[in-house]
Write an enzyme that holds these catalytic residues in place. Structure first.
Site, PDB file in Angstrom:
ATOM      1  N   LYS A 297      23.391  23.211  27.670  1.00 50.43           N
ATOM      2  CA  LYS A 297      24.091  22.688  28.839  1.00 50.43           C
ATOM      3  C   LYS A 297      25.054  21.576  28.469  1.00 50.43           C
ATOM      4  CE  LYS A 297      20.402  23.226  32.287  1.00 50.43           C
ATOM      5  NZ  LYS A 297      19.311  22.494  32.934  1.00 50.43           N
TER       6      LYS A 297
ATOM      7  N   LYS B 175      21.745  26.988  19.603  1.00 51.45           N
ATOM      8  CA  LYS B 175      21.299  27.552  20.872  1.00 51.45           C
ATOM      9  C   LYS B 175      22.293  27.183  21.980  1.00 51.45           C
ATOM     10  CE  LYS B 175      17.171  27.274  23.640  1.00 51.45           C
ATOM     11  NZ  LYS B 175      15.896  26.596  23.840  1.00 51.45           N
TER      12      LYS B 175
ATOM     13  N   LYS C 191      17.304  12.362  21.129  1.00 50.87           N
ATOM     14  CA  LYS C 191      18.010  11.839  22.297  1.00 50.87           C
ATOM     15  C   LYS C 191      18.443  10.393  22.080  1.00 50.87           C
ATOM     16  CE  LYS C 191      16.310  14.958  25.885  1.00 50.87           C
ATOM     17  NZ  LYS C 191      15.627  15.097  27.176  1.00 50.87           N
TER      18      LYS C 191
END
Ligand code: TRP
Length: 328
Positions: free
Chosen positions: A198, A195, A113
């Site tokens: 969002k 994967k 992140k």
């Protein structure tokens, strides 16, 4: 026999998609008789990345509506908003003081992140796993369903809980990871190697639960496959395998049945059939969602009651923790 208690958390950022539904939410819905479930919209975690305040609030309530629309039944399960219970952040502080910097520094999600948001690498983002540990430990849960990406965080929660119990006396139940059923790892339609996410940018990457039938058909039509022709479950053909897996979960048919259904047919045929199944699966969910959204006051009261129900558990654990460290 008492049921095992399970805590599940989901962040209210981005839009909930088919991967979230098949990988997590559907399992939650299906397990409501088997477990004592606590479902939590983890909005306090969401501010580790800068959010627009109005948007965050809206998304939090939208996600809660969507969970109800998907079949979370408040007669059986608990649903609440993380920020409605102050003990989460409060316990996270006490845990922070018991987690070695070295352990926290090994968390790979923080590293990922930080690379994605180089302008806002804040202390909360670093401490994210302590807040997650607090979510879990407050409720004395037996199991936590976690995907691959959250295993390391759960391990940290177990470590800090065991260390705390050893040093101060019995306080926390040690939670166990619950590994999701196979076949529920849904990949991006435009990139079957990653994967479904969002935050991915591609407009044909994910099917969102509120997508219209037209949009769903279009996205499946554009889904990446390969240049072969046979329709068979073959893990090395990632795009096709992903489409077939979605079809398998939603229809409940066996692999043999599915392969014979599409024998001699082309990808176009599979994509149309798949779009149809997804549209029919999402139709009642979308209807429920719009109904819940229109009933003003209903959602607020559900979430208020949800927090009221679990607050005593959170408070008891937190008070015990305070007492053990000499704060009460
Ligand atoms: N970190 C989890 C995720 O990103 C969300 C989460 C927060 C969570 N607290 C939790 C999951 C507690 C399980 C239990 O997916």
């Amino acid at each position: 026999m008492t049921k095992k208690r399970v805590f599940s958390g989901i962040q209210p950022t981005g839009n909930i998609h088919l991967g979230n539904y098949l990988g997590a939410v559907k399992n939650w819905v299906d397990s409501q008789d088997e477990y004592e479930n606590i479902f939590c919209v983890v909005n306090t975690h969401a501010i580790t990345i800068r959010q627009d305040p109005k948007e965050l609030k809206k998304k939090t309530y939208e996600l809660a509506s969507m969970l109800l629309a998907c079949g979370i039944d408040i007669a059986k399960s608990n649903l609440f908003i993380q920020s409605h219970i102050d003990e989460h952040a409060a316990l996270a502080w006490i845990l922070d003081c018991h987690i070695p910097m070295g352990d926290m520094s090994r968390m790979t999600q923080f590293k990922d992140k930080s690379v994605k948001n180089p302008k806002n690498v804040n202390v909360g983002l670093f401490n994210y796993p302590a807040l997650m540990a607090a979510d879990i430990l407050l409720y004395q849960v037996d199991d936590v369903p976690v995907g691959e990406d959250q295993k390391q965080h759960l391990e940290l929660a177990r470590d800090v809980a065991m260390r705390f119990n050893r040093d101060y006396g019995e306080c926390f139940k040690i939670p166990k990871p619950m590994i999701p059923a196979v076949g529920a790892r849904i990949m991006g339609l435009d990139d079957p190697q990653t994967k479904m996410s969002k935050s991915a940018q591609g407009e044909n990457h994910a099917i969102f639960l509120l997508d219209s039938p037209d949009v769903i058909s279009r996205k499946f039509k554009k889904a990446v496959t390969d240049s072969q022709t046979s329709i068979v479950f073959d893990q090395t053909r990632a795009g096709l395998y992903n489409l077939l897996s979605i079809y398998e979960i939603l229809t409940g048919k066996t692999r043999e049945e599915i392969e014979s259904e599409f024998e001699g047919k082309g990808y176009g045929h599979l994509k149309t059939a798949l779009a149809e199944v997804v549209i029919e699966t999402l139709r009642p969910i979308q209807e429920n969602y719009h109904r819940i959204h229109k009933e003003t006051g209903y959602l607020e009261s559900v979430l208020y009651n949800g927090a009221q129900q679990v607050r005593p558990i959170a408070k008891a654990t937190y008070d015990k923790t305070k007492e053990l460290v000499g704060l009460l």
